[in-house]
Design a protein around this motif. Structure first.
Motif, PDB file in Angstrom:
ATOM      1  N   SER A  87       0.855  -1.182   0.000  1.00  0.00           N
ATOM      2  CA  SER A  87       0.000   0.000   0.000  1.00  0.00           C
ATOM      3  C   SER A  87       0.892   1.233   0.000  1.00  0.00           C
ATOM      4  CB  SER A  87      -0.904   0.001   1.239  1.00  0.00           C
ATOM      5  OG  SER A  87      -1.662   1.189   1.313  1.00  0.00           O
ATOM      6  N   LEU A  88       0.468   2.250  -0.725  1.00  0.00           N
ATOM      7  CA  LEU A  88       1.246   3.482  -0.853  1.00  0.00           C
ATOM      8  C   LEU A  88       0.492   4.612  -0.160  1.00  0.00           C
ATOM      9  CD1 LEU A  88       3.891   4.318  -2.317  1.00  0.00           C
ATOM     10  CD2 LEU A  88       2.470   5.042  -4.244  1.00  0.00           C
ATOM     11  N   HIS A  89       1.155   5.256   0.815  1.00  0.00           N
ATOM     12  CA  HIS A  89       0.512   6.292   1.621  1.00  0.00           C
ATOM     13  C   HIS A  89       1.285   7.595   1.482  1.00  0.00           C
ATOM     14  CE1 HIS A  89      -1.999   7.915   4.734  1.00  0.00           C
ATOM     15  NE2 HIS A  89      -0.997   8.111   5.577  1.00  0.00           N
ATOM     16  N   GLY A  90       0.623   8.612   0.940  1.00  0.00           N
ATOM     17  CA  GLY A  90       1.269   9.893   0.757  1.00  0.00           C
ATOM     18  C   GLY A  90       1.081  10.804   1.954  1.00  0.00           C
ATOM     19  N   VAL A  91       2.102  11.587   2.270  1.00  0.00           N
ATOM     20  CA  VAL A  91       2.012  12.535   3.385  1.00  0.00           C
ATOM     21  C   VAL A  91       2.397  13.952   2.969  1.00  0.00           C
ATOM     22  CG1 VAL A  91       2.449  10.762   5.132  1.00  0.00           C
ATOM     23  CG2 VAL A  91       4.386  11.997   4.138  1.00  0.00           C
ATOM     24  N   GLY A  92       2.718  14.165   1.692  1.00  0.00           N
ATOM     25  CA  GLY A  92       3.224  15.474   1.275  1.00  0.00           C
ATOM     26  C   GLY A  92       2.483  16.129   0.137  1.00  0.00           C
ATOM     27  N   LEU A  93       1.318  15.613  -0.229  1.00  0.00           N
ATOM     28  CA  LEU A  93       0.615  16.177  -1.377  1.00  0.00           C
ATOM     29  C   LEU A  93      -0.053  17.511  -1.048  1.00  0.00           C
ATOM     30  CD1 LEU A  93      -0.002  15.597  -4.315  1.00  0.00           C
ATOM     31  CD2 LEU A  93      -1.986  14.264  -3.593  1.00  0.00           C
ATOM     32  N   SER A  94      -0.353  17.738   0.237  1.00  0.00           N
ATOM     33  CA  SER A  94      -0.988  18.986   0.678  1.00  0.00           C
ATOM     34  C   SER A  94      -2.298  19.216  -0.061  1.00  0.00           C
ATOM     35  CB  SER A  94      -0.036  20.171   0.473  1.00  0.00           C
ATOM     36  OG  SER A  94      -0.436  21.297   1.215  1.00  0.00           O
ATOM     37  N   ILE A  95      -3.146  18.210   0.025  1.00  0.00           N
ATOM     38  CA  ILE A  95      -4.367  18.207  -0.785  1.00  0.00           C
ATOM     39  C   ILE A  95      -5.384  19.241  -0.322  1.00  0.00           C
ATOM     40  CG2 ILE A  95      -5.783  16.508   0.480  1.00  0.00           C
ATOM     41  CD1 ILE A  95      -6.074  15.145  -2.359  1.00  0.00           C
ATOM     42  N   GLY A  96      -5.236  19.742   0.909  1.00  0.00           N
ATOM     43  CA  GLY A  96      -6.173  20.748   1.391  1.00  0.00           C
ATOM     44  C   GLY A  96      -5.681  22.167   1.254  1.00  0.00           C
ATOM     45  N   ALA A  97      -4.513  22.351   0.656  1.00  0.00           N
ATOM     46  CA  ALA A  97      -3.926  23.696   0.567  1.00  0.00           C
ATOM     47  C   ALA A  97      -4.693  24.574  -0.411  1.00  0.00           C
ATOM     48  CB  ALA A  97      -2.467  23.607   0.138  1.00  0.00           C
ATOM     49  N   ALA A  98      -4.723  25.871  -0.114  1.00  0.00           N
ATOM     50  CA  ALA A  98      -5.380  26.838  -0.990  1.00  0.00           C
ATOM     51  C   ALA A  98      -4.419  27.269  -2.091  1.00  0.00           C
ATOM     52  CB  ALA A  98      -5.865  28.029  -0.171  1.00  0.00           C
ATOM     53  N   ARG A  99      -3.899  26.321  -2.820  1.00  0.00           N
ATOM     54  CA  ARG A  99      -2.969  26.567  -3.913  1.00  0.00           C
ATOM     55  C   ARG A  99      -3.027  25.346  -4.825  1.00  0.00           C
ATOM     56  NH1 ARG A  99       3.207  25.639  -2.281  1.00  0.00           N
ATOM     57  NH2 ARG A  99       3.186  24.686  -4.339  1.00  0.00           N
ATOM     58  N   PRO A 100      -2.590  25.474  -6.074  1.00  0.00           N
ATOM     59  CA  PRO A 100      -2.598  24.310  -6.966  1.00  0.00           C
ATOM     60  C   PRO A 100      -1.693  23.206  -6.445  1.00  0.00           C
ATOM     61  CG  PRO A 100      -2.319  26.350  -8.210  1.00  0.00           C
ATOM     62  CD  PRO A 100      -2.165  26.713  -6.762  1.00  0.00           C
ATOM     63  N   LEU A 101      -2.030  21.988  -6.789  1.00  0.00           N
ATOM     64  CA  LEU A 101      -1.174  20.869  -6.433  1.00  0.00           C
ATOM     65  C   LEU A 101       0.152  20.959  -7.183  1.00  0.00           C
ATOM     66  CD1 LEU A 101      -3.725  17.894  -6.495  1.00  0.00           C
ATOM     67  CD2 LEU A 101      -2.897  19.172  -4.507  1.00  0.00           C
ATOM     68  N   ASP A 102       1.186  20.434  -6.559  1.00  0.00           N
ATOM     69  CA  ASP A 102       2.523  20.423  -7.156  1.00  0.00           C
ATOM     70  C   ASP A 102       2.545  19.371  -8.271  1.00  0.00           C
ATOM     71  OD1 ASP A 102       5.245  19.812  -7.728  1.00  0.00           O
ATOM     72  OD2 ASP A 102       5.851  20.594  -5.774  1.00  0.00           O
ATOM     73  N   ARG A 103       2.666  19.830  -9.521  1.00  0.00           N
ATOM     74  CA  ARG A 103       2.600  18.902 -10.661  1.00  0.00           C
ATOM     75  C   ARG A 103       3.775  17.932 -10.667  1.00  0.00           C
ATOM     76  NH1 ARG A 103      -1.821  17.711 -12.521  1.00  0.00           N
ATOM     77  NH2 ARG A 103      -0.739  16.899 -14.351  1.00  0.00           N
ATOM     78  N   ASP A 104       4.947  18.396 -10.263  1.00  0.00           N
ATOM     79  CA  ASP A 104       6.102  17.488 -10.214  1.00  0.00           C
ATOM     80  C   ASP A 104       5.887  16.400  -9.166  1.00  0.00           C
ATOM     81  OD1 ASP A 104       7.457  18.819 -12.210  1.00  0.00           O
ATOM     82  OD2 ASP A 104       8.514  20.142 -10.832  1.00  0.00           O
ATOM     83  N   HIS A 105       5.316  16.775  -8.030  1.00  0.00           N
ATOM     84  CA  HIS A 105       5.018  15.786  -6.993  1.00  0.00           C
ATOM     85  C   HIS A 105       4.006  14.766  -7.510  1.00  0.00           C
ATOM     86  CE1 HIS A 105       5.028  14.638  -2.670  1.00  0.00           C
ATOM     87  NE2 HIS A 105       3.812  14.189  -2.954  1.00  0.00           N
TER      88      HIS A 105
END
Length: 301
Positions: A71-89
């Motif tokens: 299982s793969l668990h992400g902790v750095g996507l910052s999915i709730g941030a008021a900014r676009p997601l990091d495309r490189d991430h």
């Protein structure tokens, strides 16, 4: 280690995660796992620890992936941030999913970035319609980019936003309904949040949309006190799950049935026998739930 075990797993198909207890994979335990082949249902890794192109982490993970579901668990996507997601991430997440074909893929309902600053904590967000739209848009973007369903984890919280107009459960339900994502139910987070926010944990679990849950997390918390001397719990992941969390887990299973369950122990990581013993303890609760479900089905027939 064979040359074959160091190769990427591009052709490997996703192995379904069994309704058993899995363990968070730590470098301290690589050798013990490969040598002993312990009876563990599956392993989970933090995606950000394996975003490099190669090296020892990938060699070990590839060898373990050949023997166990992942299982793969992400902790750095910052999915709730008021900014676009990091495309490189996102591209790195997509590549990692393609390389290891995990049976489950999850992220936190939280934010950890602002402008160009990255925080070490998973921070909460206000529960309102604007946040619902933003999180749903981000979940859609993640699922479209990665090409698979994502599970969204309920957070551990310490304070409430005055701006919130929606309850946490209603927020999670709405995001899952709009996007088709699943939910990751962290039972330790339930106990931490309910204690800190003065909610009722049983009521929380009884209202949680179990039809969307694809994975459960179990962990330990650190007790503390706030400035007024009232109980304050910290989501520490540095010890076994407290008995009250195990009781809540048992209650959750009574509602949703046996579900893949992860033992998280990310800080003050113990030796492998200690972590394995904790996995067996939680597995005993899951096994009992499976037997109860089988008995109920037999009676129904």
């Amino acid at each position: 280690m064979s040359q074959q075990s160091t190769m990427p797993l591009q052709s490997t198909k996703p192995d379904a995660i069994p309704a058993r207890v899995g363990v968070g994979l730590k470098p301290e335990h690589y050798d013990a796992i490969l040598t002993e082949r312990p009876d563990v249902g599956w392993f989970e890794v933090h995606a950000e620890n394996y975003m490099g192109a190669g090296g020892p982490p990938h060699r070990y993970l590839t060898a373990i992936r050949e023997q166990y579901p992942l299982s793969l668990h992400g902790v750095g996507l910052s999915i709730g941030a008021a900014r676009p997601l990091d495309r490189d991430h996102l591209k790195r997440l997509k590549a990692l999913n393609e390389r290891y074909q995990p049976g489950l893929f999850s992220e936190h309902l939280a934010w950890s970035t602002h402008d160009s600053v990255f925080f070490s904590d998973l921070l909460p967000l206000p529960y309102d319609e604007e946040s619902v739209r933003r999180v749903a848009d981000h979940v859609d973007e993640v699922q479209d980019t990665v090409g698979r369903r994502m599970l969204l984890e309920n957070p551990s919280t310490y304070v409430a936003f005055a701006e919130s107009t929606i309850g946490e459960i209603e927020f999670l339900t709405e995001v899952a309904t709009r996007t088709g994502c699943g939910l990751l139910l962290d039972v330790n987070n339930v106990h931490v949040s309910c204690t800190n926010q003065r909610w009722n944990a049983i009521d929380y679990l009884d209202r949680f949309p179990m039809q969307h849950v694809g994975e459960i997390h179990m962990a330990g918390y650190a007790p503390s006190k706030d400035d007024h001397g009232d109980p304050l719990l910290i989501d520490a992941h540095d010890r076994p799950a407290d008995p009250v969390v195990v009781e809540l887990y048992d209650h959750a299973l009574s509602r949703c049935g046996p579900i893949p369950t992860l033992v998280e122990w990310d800080n003050d990581v113990p030796d492998w026998p200690t972590l394995f013993a904790e996995a067996r303890r939680v597995e005993s609760v899951l096994t009992r739930a499976r037997r109860d479900e089988d008995a109920e089905l037999a009676v129904a027939v």
